[in-house]
Design an enzyme around this catalytic site. Structure first.
Site, PDB file in Angstrom:
ATOM      1  N   ASP A 391       0.847  -1.247  -0.008  1.00  0.00           N
ATOM      2  CA  ASP A 391       0.064   0.029   0.090  1.00  0.00           C
ATOM      3  C   ASP A 391       1.047   1.270  -0.032  1.00  0.00           C
ATOM      4  O   ASP A 391       2.130   1.227   0.397  1.00  0.00           O
ATOM      5  CB  ASP A 391      -0.895   0.030   1.347  1.00  0.00           C
ATOM      6  CG  ASP A 391      -1.891   1.056   1.360  1.00  0.00           C
ATOM      7  OD1 ASP A 391      -2.283   1.514   0.273  1.00  0.00           O
ATOM      8  OD2 ASP A 391      -2.035   1.589   2.628  1.00  0.00           O
ATOM      9  N   PHE A 525     -18.790  10.544   1.775  1.00  0.00           N
ATOM     10  CA  PHE A 525     -18.030  10.060   1.032  1.00  0.00           C
ATOM     11  C   PHE A 525     -18.000   8.608   0.601  1.00  0.00           C
ATOM     12  O   PHE A 525     -18.327   7.869   1.599  1.00  0.00           O
ATOM     13  CB  PHE A 525     -16.182  10.494   1.450  1.00  0.00           C
ATOM     14  CG  PHE A 525     -15.312   9.855   0.320  1.00  0.00           C
ATOM     15  CD1 PHE A 525     -14.884  10.847  -0.581  1.00  0.00           C
ATOM     16  CD2 PHE A 525     -14.868   8.534   0.483  1.00  0.00           C
ATOM     17  CE1 PHE A 525     -13.932  10.118  -1.378  1.00  0.00           C
ATOM     18  CE2 PHE A 525     -13.878   8.038  -0.121  1.00  0.00           C
ATOM     19  CZ  PHE A 525     -13.396   8.897  -1.351  1.00  0.00           C
ATOM     20  N   THR A 623      -2.414   1.312  -4.714  1.00  0.00           N
ATOM     21  CA  THR A 623      -2.985   2.355  -3.806  1.00  0.00           C
ATOM     22  C   THR A 623      -4.523   2.820  -4.475  1.00  0.00           C
ATOM     23  O   THR A 623      -4.837   2.484  -5.697  1.00  0.00           O
ATOM     24  CB  THR A 623      -2.119   3.556  -3.857  1.00  0.00           C
ATOM     25  OG1 THR A 623      -2.544   4.561  -3.298  1.00  0.00           O
ATOM     26  CG2 THR A 623      -1.594   4.132  -5.226  1.00  0.00           C
ATOM     27  N   GLY A 624      -5.367   3.470  -3.709  1.00  0.00           N
ATOM     28  CA  GLY A 624      -6.512   4.208  -4.013  1.00  0.00           C
ATOM     29  C   GLY A 624      -6.405   5.646  -4.738  1.00  0.00           C
ATOM     30  O   GLY A 624      -7.247   6.064  -5.000  1.00  0.00           O
ATOM     31  N   LYS A 734      -7.160  -5.350  -4.959  1.00  0.00           N
ATOM     32  CA  LYS A 734      -6.083  -5.561  -4.516  1.00  0.00           C
ATOM     33  C   LYS A 734      -5.761  -7.010  -4.352  1.00  0.00           C
ATOM     34  O   LYS A 734      -4.803  -7.396  -4.711  1.00  0.00           O
ATOM     35  CB  LYS A 734      -5.670  -4.776  -3.306  1.00  0.00           C
ATOM     36  CG  LYS A 734      -5.529  -3.206  -3.464  1.00  0.00           C
ATOM     37  CD  LYS A 734      -5.400  -2.593  -2.167  1.00  0.00           C
ATOM     38  CE  LYS A 734      -5.263  -1.042  -2.145  1.00  0.00           C
ATOM     39  NZ  LYS A 734      -4.674  -0.370  -0.714  1.00  0.00           N
ATOM     40  N   ASP A 755      -1.242  -1.064   5.983  1.00  0.00           N
ATOM     41  CA  ASP A 755      -1.534  -0.709   7.568  1.00  0.00           C
ATOM     42  C   ASP A 755      -3.004  -0.469   7.679  1.00  0.00           C
ATOM     43  O   ASP A 755      -3.490  -0.225   8.845  1.00  0.00           O
ATOM     44  CB  ASP A 755      -0.730   0.900   7.750  1.00  0.00           C
ATOM     45  CG  ASP A 755      -1.399   1.776   7.055  1.00  0.00           C
ATOM     46  OD1 ASP A 755      -1.601   1.646   5.628  1.00  0.00           O
ATOM     47  OD2 ASP A 755      -1.471   2.974   7.414  1.00  0.00           O
ATOM     48  N   ASN A 758      -8.583  -1.408   4.566  1.00  0.00           N
ATOM     49  CA  ASN A 758      -8.584  -1.789   3.059  1.00  0.00           C
ATOM     50  C   ASN A 758      -7.780  -2.505   2.526  1.00  0.00           C
ATOM     51  O   ASN A 758      -7.501  -3.015   1.241  1.00  0.00           O
ATOM     52  CB  ASN A 758      -8.886  -0.246   2.170  1.00  0.00           C
ATOM     53  CG  ASN A 758      -7.445   0.486   2.555  1.00  0.00           C
ATOM     54  OD1 ASN A 758      -6.827   0.356   3.550  1.00  0.00           O
ATOM     55  ND2 ASN A 758      -7.239   1.347   1.779  1.00  0.00           N
TER      56      ASN A 758
END
Length: 1057
Positions: A391, A525, A623-624, A734, A755, A758
């Site tokens: 991540d 969100f 990553t997002g 992922k 960490d 997600n």
């Protein structure tokens, strides 16, 4: 109990409809033929066993292991038929292994049971009979009204009825559920928010209609009303809620994901070798049986008088006799399968895992956190990693956002002396030269100050960010005593930045030049919209949508509120209706500006990634974040080099378009397979630059298309790239990427590190999952196999600990098979000299204790302390990691070498003893002849000494423990044999070994034979090692010259922490 049995058999399903009806305070209808629904109680059960099923269930699980089941069959065969060895020889080792494993598993399950009892027995308060009654958590029933106080966790899934706040809101944290540490705001049901006393709640008559339990944390009653079990109440004195889902039907329990049992490459190789040895065993047993009957069929064979068959044996079926003899030979040779291998491996993994926690180099002093091992089954897998999936936020970076700059109407601003100033202004500029913000600039600051989910606490005397504030003590609050809790570090950085500029968000409302705004609606969100909005009421009475700006008239707001309320209270298709409502509101927006925040890289991230690359490990960043941010961080951390050719697979909208772009990126594709404009760019992209390293950037949407129809093509592109960056990734995507690499034809070993919650899916999917003890909760740490405080610790975890664990257990496995071949092959050869009478070569006590006592400790200590080179050398030369990659130490070639070496040594043991004793058996000084037990003891003695010294030759790192167990094991064998054969033991039915060992050692010729045979076995090994070290040394052997001695640093807890 009867209901539970019926449910397990499928006769009484717990939920027979799509919805459940909950009567608040369990006030059921008093008329009609109402039948109350039956719900689960509030007990949480994570333990696997009970006191009643532990023995049968644990035995069933253990005997699913092929070696245990095999030895059980052998033990039963020994009980049923006349075999050459006692049932104790198989039963005792089997009992030892089963008992040790059962104790370990039982203890671990007892810890889970103990933790369950603490949770189920926690005191809670419920409203019953007009008063608050204290009871245990497990006694809560669906429909009970529960009171929860500040900082307490919710004991069940509750529908929020009321809180001590006038507006009926409360704040909670869900770090234990989804890893998010921010405060979330929940709202009471509108009809019950005034019921703030026990008497009012007791008089309440209400019914809740909701869905049946499901694992989705964000469905059912919705985020506004449902308080999930495991979440914690914060910044709210107390709340009352009605229990909707209890016990194992709560969303937390339904999200319990039993981690699939991960098996290391070493364990898979071990099982393969076990099957090969099982084949060798069957071959030896069948061959011995056939040769026995072939020899007996010869005319010259004459049945000896001392071994004549009985009448029953003569008349028995030939087939039954053949099967009986085959089983007898199977029992005789069964020790070629090392049952103690499994228990030794488990002990090695369990004890060896402590070294990770003790390593001071993996200790983070700032957070006072040391490395953590959640499973010891994968220690050696750390030395076989080929792909690292990481991540970005919180793993490569600190997850601490700092406001750097913003853009308003195309003009770039930065913070100077607590004020926003256009680009070009410096800290030395006089305050008078700072321009005053007007119009769009002020509106932009208002948007940033208002459009967020930051919560405020006044409990702390010091604020997180200092600096003067013109609104201190104004309007009844002191901004210097405020502490912000944000849903993301980005929000917190922005709110703190505008606070420093004089725009302060208070606990109840926002104060902008002494203006107050009322929060009407929050549009949360989500990953699909990738935005959030708020609807506020301005002091002038207008309804304002802030972030981008849009104005509503009062009539328009009534229509907006109608859409939102209808969507939020819908029981069916709630998510779709909310998306439609949000889209209806978030349109025709006026762009105000953009902000820029910076996430600082963690220490030594670039050095760590470079070390992994030198070790032959490919690093993928998943990553997002958006494309531009992700690429920027990849360049800054060294994942992408400045000279690297960056390939992009972005914004693909169809399968054909995705496939066409993949072909453009792929090297060895014939031109005739391409079409249109893509022909022009193919060879200029990669083929002409085949020496240059390539990096690939792919977004989530394009990845979905690539994985749908073009997995092989996508993998071909990835193989040509030394680094891959996947941006805009959903959590399940992922995991899909990790699974794609895992299941590729090469079957590489994968490692995932993250960490946040997600990252849990990819952590569980990878062969090895590592959690970072970061700032996004402990979900990743709890679901990981290993946990470290910083990304930089990954280098030593793999390059040093992984290297050590792998070479130790690889040698352990090979050595176990080697010493068992040495052990049982002389038994097989002896049958050629005893007319296949199934006479055993060794005494039954020696058969039992060979693996348990005489040869077990040296290999165990070796597997705990062996080091080929010093840890500092492994860290400074990451390329040494390549020497052990691809499971090289457990390749079939290496396995064949150890197996053939075992057969060679066994032949030398047997025929060396036979040659030295066969021609002249009168080696005793008194003329007494040696018998078969003496011959077998001589072979056994030479074997114990040789296999122990063989391990000594393989040892590179000697400690006092190695010396003690190596020479101590040989000494113990001699001392035990002297006592065992030198004393008449009354509890033994027969004592064939009486005085045999003493007489054997009294012969000088025997000592000469022992020395000659041992030298004959080990001298070629010494020559081979010297020859290969000087003529064909490996990189590891070359690095051994830099060994400076010294042991690993270990963690010593300090009393002041």
């Amino acid at each position: 109990m009867l209901r539970w049995i019926r449910q397990q058999l499928g006769f009484d399903p717990p939920h027979q409809s799509d919805t459940r009806t909950v009567y608040v305070a369990n006030r059921f209808p008093q008329h009609g033929h109402y039948i109350p629904q039956r719900f689960a109680d509030n007990r949480i059960i994570s333990s696997k066993y009970t006191i009643w099923n532990f023995v049968p269930k644990n035995l069933f699980e253990q005997f699913r292991r092929i070696a245990n089941f095999y030895f059980l069959i052998i033990f039963l065969v020994q009980l049923m038929i006349d075999t050459p060895t006692s049932p104790v020889t198989s039963g005792l080792p089997l009992f030892f292994v089963i008992t040790v494993t059962a104790i370990k598993q039982g203890y671990e399950d007892w810890l889970r049971y103990k933790a369950d009892n603490e949770v189920n027995g926690a005191p809670v308060f419920v409203v019953r009979s007009g008063s608050l009654v204290q009871t245990k958590s497990k006694n809560i029933r669906v429909g009970d009204i529960v009171r929860v106080a500040k900082d307490e966790t919710f004991p069940a899934d509750l529908a929020l009825l009321s809180s001590d706040r006038a507006d009926g809101t409360c704040h909670i944290t869900t770090a234990s559920l989804d890893g998010e540490t921010n405060l979330k705001t929940h709202f009471s049901v509108a009809e019950t928010l005034v019921c703030q006393s026990v008497s009012q709640l007791e008089a309440l008559q209400a019914v809740v209609e909701c869905q049946q339990p499901d694992a989705d944390l964000y469905r059912s009653l919705g985020q506004e009303n449902l308080l999930l079990r495991g979440a914690r109440l914060k910044n709210t004195k107390e709340i009352f809620g009605v229990a909707i889902y209890t016990g194992m039907e709560s969303k937390m329990a339904l999200n319990y994901k039993c981690k699939s049992q991960k098996r290391s490459a070493v364990e898979k190789s071990m099982n393969t070798f076990l099957l090969i040895y099982l084949g060798i065993l069957l071959f030896e047993a069948i061959l011995s049986t056939i040769l026995k009957y072939a020899w007996q069929a010869e005319d010259k064979w004459d049945e000896p008088f001392y071994n004549q068959e009985t009448e029953q044996e003569r008349n028995s079926s030939p087939i039954l006799k053949f099967i009986s003899d085959f089983l007898a030979f199977l029992v005789l040779y069964n020790f070629i399968i090392p049952i103690s291998l499994y228990v030794t491996v488990e002990m090695q993994k369990f004890m060896g895992s402590f070294f990770i926690g003790w390593d001071l180099d993996l200790y983070h002093e700032e957070s006072d956190q040391k490395a953590q091992v959640n499973t010891s089954d994968l220690n050696e897998e750390l030395g076989q990693v080929e792909y690292v999936f990481t991540d970005k936020t919180g793993t490569l970076t600190e997850n601490e956002m700092h406001f750097r700059e913003c853009s308003i109407n195309g003009v770039k601003y930065r913070e100077v002396n607590g004020k926003l100033a256009p680009e070009g202004m410096t800290d030395d500029s006089p305050d008078g030269s700072m321009p005053h913000l007007i119009g769009d600039e002020l509106l932009f600051l208002q948007a940033v100050s208002l459009c967020h989910t930051v919560q405020i606490s006044y409990d702390q005397p010091d604020c997180l960010v200092g600096g003067g504030d013109p609104f201190a003590h104004a309007n009844g609050f002191s901004s210097s005593h405020m502490e912000y809790y944000a849903s993301s570090p980005d929000e917190k950085a922005l709110v703190e930045a505008v606070k420093r500029c004089g725009y302060v968000r208070s606990k109840v409302s926002a104060s902008l030049s002494f203006s107050r705004y009322k929060l009407l609606h929050l549009l949360e969100f989500d990953a699909d919209r990738r935005r959030m909005s708020v609807i506020l009421q301005t002091p002038s009475g207008l309804r304002t949508l802030v972030v981008a700006c849009r104005h509503f008239s009062p009539e328009e707001y009534i229509d907006v509120e109608k859409h939102l309320n209808a969507a939020r209270t819908a029981l069916q298709q709630r998510e779709e209706r909310l998306q439609e409502a949000f889209a209806y509101i978030e349109r025709d927006l006026q762009l105000l500006g953009a902000t820029g925040v910076e996430d600082k890289l963690q220490d030594k991230v670039q050095e760590t990634i470079e070390a992994l690359r030198l070790a032959g490990i490919k690093v993928w960043v998943l990553t997002g974040d958006k494309h531009e941010t992700a690429v920027s961080v990849s360049l800054s951390c060294g994942h992408f080099h400045r000279t690297m050719n960056i390939l992009e697979l972005l914004q693909q909208r169809s399968d054909n378009e995705c496939a066409e772009q993949l072909l453009v990126l792929l090297v060895p594709v014939p031109i005739h397979q391409l079409s249109g404009s893509v022909l022009l760019s193919l060879f200029s992209r990669i083929k002409e630059d085949h020496v240059i390293q390539h990096g690939l950037v792919v977004d989530g949407a394009s990845l979905s298309l690539a994985l749908r129809e073009h997995e092989k093509l996508f993998m071909e592109v990835c193989k040509n790239c030394s680094a891959v960056l996947c941006c805009r990734m959903a959590p399940l995507q992922k995991a899909k990427v990790v699974r794609l690499l895992k299941t590729s034809p090469e079957k590489p070993i994968t490692l995932a590190i993250g960490d946040g919650a997600n990252d849990v899916s990819m952590i569980q999917e990878a062969h090895v999952g590592i959690g970072i003890m970061g700032k996004e909760g402990r979900q990743a740490v709890r679901n990981s196999d290993y946990a470290i405080a910083r990304f930089k610790f990954l280098a030593k975890l793999l390059l040093v600990h992984g290297h050590f664990y792998y070479i130790r257990i690889a040698t352990l496995v090979q050595y176990f098979f080697y010493k068992n071949v040495c052990f049982i092959t002389p038994q097989f050869l002896y049958q050629f000299f005893c007319l296949f009478s199934q006479q055993t070569l060794y005494d039954s006590v020696y058969l039992t204790l060979y693996n348990i006592c005489f040869t077990s400790l040296p290999i165990l200590v070796y597997s705990l302390f062996e080091q080929l080179v010093h840890p500092h050398v492994l860290q400074n030369k990451p390329a040494l990691y390549r020497d052990i990659s691809k499971n090289s130490l457990l390749s079939f070639r290496t396995f064949l070498y150890w197996t053939l070496l075992g057969f060679l040594h066994a032949f030398i043991f047997f025929f060396g003893s036979y040659i030295l004793m066969g021609e002249d058996t009168m080696l005793m000084g008194n003329g007494q002849m040696f018998g078969n037990w003496t011959f077998g003891t001589l072979v056994f003695t030479v074997m114990v000494i040789t296999v122990t010294l063989k391990l000594a030759l393989e040892t590179n790192f000697w400690t006092w423990m190695n010396h003690f167990v190596t020479w101590g094991s040989i000494a113990f064998y001699f001392i035990f044999s002297l006592f065992y054969g030198g004393i008449i033991w009354p509890f033994l039915h027969s004592q064939d070994m009486y005085f045999v060992f003493v007489q054997l050692l009294s012969s000088g010729s025997v000592w000469f034979a022992i020395i000659i045979i041992i030298i004959t076995c080990l001298f070629p090994d010494v020559v081979k090692k010297v020859f290969y070290r000087h003529l064909q040394p490996t990189s590891t052997q070359k690095s051994q010259v830099t060994w400076g001695g010294g042991a690993e640093h270990v963690f010593q807890p300090r009393g002041d922490r």
